[in-house]
Scaffold this active site. Structure first.
Site, PDB file in Angstrom:
ATOM      1  N   ILE A  36       0.816  -1.214   0.000  1.00 41.91           N
ATOM      2  CA  ILE A  36       0.000   0.000   0.000  1.00 41.91           C
ATOM      3  C   ILE A  36       0.854   1.270   0.000  1.00 41.91           C
ATOM      4  O   ILE A  36       0.391   2.346  -0.383  1.00 41.91           O
ATOM      5  CB  ILE A  36      -0.949  -0.014   1.232  1.00 41.91           C
ATOM      6  CG1 ILE A  36      -2.143   0.897   1.016  1.00 41.91           C
ATOM      7  CG2 ILE A  36      -0.209   0.369   2.513  1.00 41.91           C
ATOM      8  CD1 ILE A  36      -3.249   0.704   2.036  1.00 41.91           C
ATOM      9  N   ASN A  97      11.442  -8.880   7.064  1.00 40.16           N
ATOM     10  CA  ASN A  97      11.785  -8.357   8.380  1.00 40.16           C
ATOM     11  C   ASN A  97      11.194  -9.252   9.468  1.00 40.16           C
ATOM     12  O   ASN A  97      10.094  -9.793   9.303  1.00 40.16           O
ATOM     13  CB  ASN A  97      11.229  -6.936   8.532  1.00 40.16           C
ATOM     14  CG  ASN A  97      11.837  -5.973   7.533  1.00 40.16           C
ATOM     15  OD1 ASN A  97      13.042  -6.007   7.288  1.00 40.16           O
ATOM     16  ND2 ASN A  97      11.017  -5.113   6.945  1.00 40.16           N
ATOM     17  N   HIS A 110       5.829 -12.021   5.721  1.00 42.24           N
ATOM     18  CA  HIS A 110       5.722 -11.463   4.377  1.00 42.24           C
ATOM     19  C   HIS A 110       7.118 -11.218   3.829  1.00 42.24           C
ATOM     20  O   HIS A 110       8.031 -10.839   4.563  1.00 42.24           O
ATOM     21  CB  HIS A 110       4.912 -10.161   4.350  1.00 42.24           C
ATOM     22  CG  HIS A 110       5.323  -9.153   5.363  1.00 42.24           C
ATOM     23  ND1 HIS A 110       5.013  -9.279   6.700  1.00 42.24           N
ATOM     24  CD2 HIS A 110       6.032  -8.002   5.255  1.00 42.24           C
ATOM     25  CE1 HIS A 110       5.496  -8.250   7.364  1.00 42.24           C
ATOM     26  NE2 HIS A 110       6.145  -7.459   6.506  1.00 42.24           N
ATOM     27  N   HIS A 112       8.999  -8.892   1.041  1.00 43.66           N
ATOM     28  CA  HIS A 112       8.897  -7.748   0.137  1.00 43.66           C
ATOM     29  C   HIS A 112       9.713  -8.076  -1.112  1.00 43.66           C
ATOM     30  O   HIS A 112      10.876  -8.474  -1.003  1.00 43.66           O
ATOM     31  CB  HIS A 112       9.531  -6.495   0.751  1.00 43.66           C
ATOM     32  CG  HIS A 112       8.928  -6.026   2.036  1.00 43.66           C
ATOM     33  ND1 HIS A 112       8.131  -4.912   2.117  1.00 43.66           N
ATOM     34  CD2 HIS A 112       9.028  -6.500   3.310  1.00 43.66           C
ATOM     35  CE1 HIS A 112       7.765  -4.710   3.376  1.00 43.66           C
ATOM     36  NE2 HIS A 112       8.299  -5.662   4.122  1.00 43.66           N
TER      37      HIS A 112
HETATM   38  P1  5GP Z   1       7.147  -4.706   7.553  1.00 49.42           P
HETATM   39  O1  5GP Z   1       7.651  -3.411   8.106  1.00 49.42           O
HETATM   40  O2  5GP Z   1       6.303  -5.469   8.557  1.00 49.42           O
HETATM   41  O3  5GP Z   1       8.243  -5.566   6.969  1.00 49.42           O
HETATM   42  O4  5GP Z   1       6.252  -4.346   6.297  1.00 49.42           O
HETATM   43  C1  5GP Z   1       4.874  -4.143   6.373  1.00 49.42           C
HETATM   44  C2  5GP Z   1       4.439  -3.622   5.019  1.00 49.42           C
HETATM   45  O5  5GP Z   1       3.044  -3.750   4.916  1.00 49.42           O
HETATM   46  C3  5GP Z   1       4.772  -2.143   4.782  1.00 49.42           C
HETATM   47  O6  5GP Z   1       5.590  -2.017   3.617  1.00 49.42           O
HETATM   48  C4  5GP Z   1       3.403  -1.494   4.592  1.00 49.42           C
HETATM   49  O7  5GP Z   1       3.396  -0.479   3.622  1.00 49.42           O
HETATM   50  C5  5GP Z   1       2.530  -2.667   4.193  1.00 49.42           C
HETATM   51  N1  5GP Z   1       1.132  -2.534   4.585  1.00 49.42           N
HETATM   52  C6  5GP Z   1       0.650  -2.167   5.803  1.00 49.42           C
HETATM   53  N2  5GP Z   1      -0.696  -2.172   5.813  1.00 49.42           N
HETATM   54  C7  5GP Z   1      -1.074  -2.552   4.562  1.00 49.42           C
HETATM   55  C8  5GP Z   1      -2.358  -2.743   3.940  1.00 49.42           C
HETATM   56  O8  5GP Z   1      -3.415  -2.583   4.549  1.00 49.42           O
HETATM   57  N3  5GP Z   1      -2.361  -3.143   2.641  1.00 49.42           N
HETATM   58  C9  5GP Z   1      -1.200  -3.342   1.945  1.00 49.42           C
HETATM   59  N4  5GP Z   1      -1.333  -3.733   0.663  1.00 49.42           N
HETATM   60  N5  5GP Z   1       0.013  -3.186   2.492  1.00 49.42           N
HETATM   61  C10 5GP Z   1       0.079  -2.784   3.795  1.00 49.42           C
END
Ligand code: 5GP
Length: 127
Positions: A36, A97, A110, A112
């Site tokens: 997002i 992460n 997840h 990326h």
């Molecule tokens: P993290 O910091 O946990 O590795 O990454 C979480 C990712 O999830 C971030 O890049 C953030 O932009 C994405 N994200 C958070 N909420 C949402 C959402 O509701 N929809 C989508 N598509 N991505 C999200």
């Protein structure tokens, strides 16, 4: 392994279709969708459908089918976004992460997949 999975995390809600997502691919065990808040022209997240908190949780407890499906989806997304250096793409970065030091914000595994611009060094050294 002593991870507690939080069913109310945002990716769990995406899997239950409680909030929308821009799906790239979906299989029996995995889902990929656009981030997002993209940090590059291509920024896709790949998640398993099972309740796994992070990478080590997943590899320790998931079935071989789930692990193969997840990795195959990462490969398929790299191809779909045209990032593979072997096919004229300019490359990509895969990041997952975990925990506090890894700065994991969403507690559902997840990966990326980021591409479409020069990304520079992976992690800057401490000053
Ligand atoms: P993290 O910091 O946990 O590795 O990454 C979480 C990712 O999830 C971030 O890049 C953030 O932009 C994405 N994200 C958070 N909420 C949402 C959402 O509701 N929809 C989508 N598509 N991505 C999200």
């Amino acid at each position: 392994m002593d991870y507690q999975y939080d069913n109310e995390n945002i990716f769990s809600k995406i899997l239950r279709r409680e909030i929308p997502n821009e799906t790239v691919l979906e299989t029996k065990h995995s889902l990929s969708f656009k981030d997002i808040n993209p940090v590059a022209p291509n920024h896709v997240l790949v998640i398993p459908k099972g309740p796994y908190v992070n990478f080590d949780h997943f590899i320790s407890e998931a079935s071989s089918d789930e692990i193969l499906d997840f990795n195959s989806m990462i490969n398929d997304v790299i191809k779909i976004i045209g990032a593979a250096p072997s096919t004229d793409g300019f490359g990509y970065r895969i990041i997952s992460n975990a925990g506090d030091h890894g700065f994991q914000e969403v507690p559902h595994l997840h990966v990326h997949i980021i591409s479409g611009r020069f990304l520079g060094p992976m992690v800057l050294p401490e000053k």
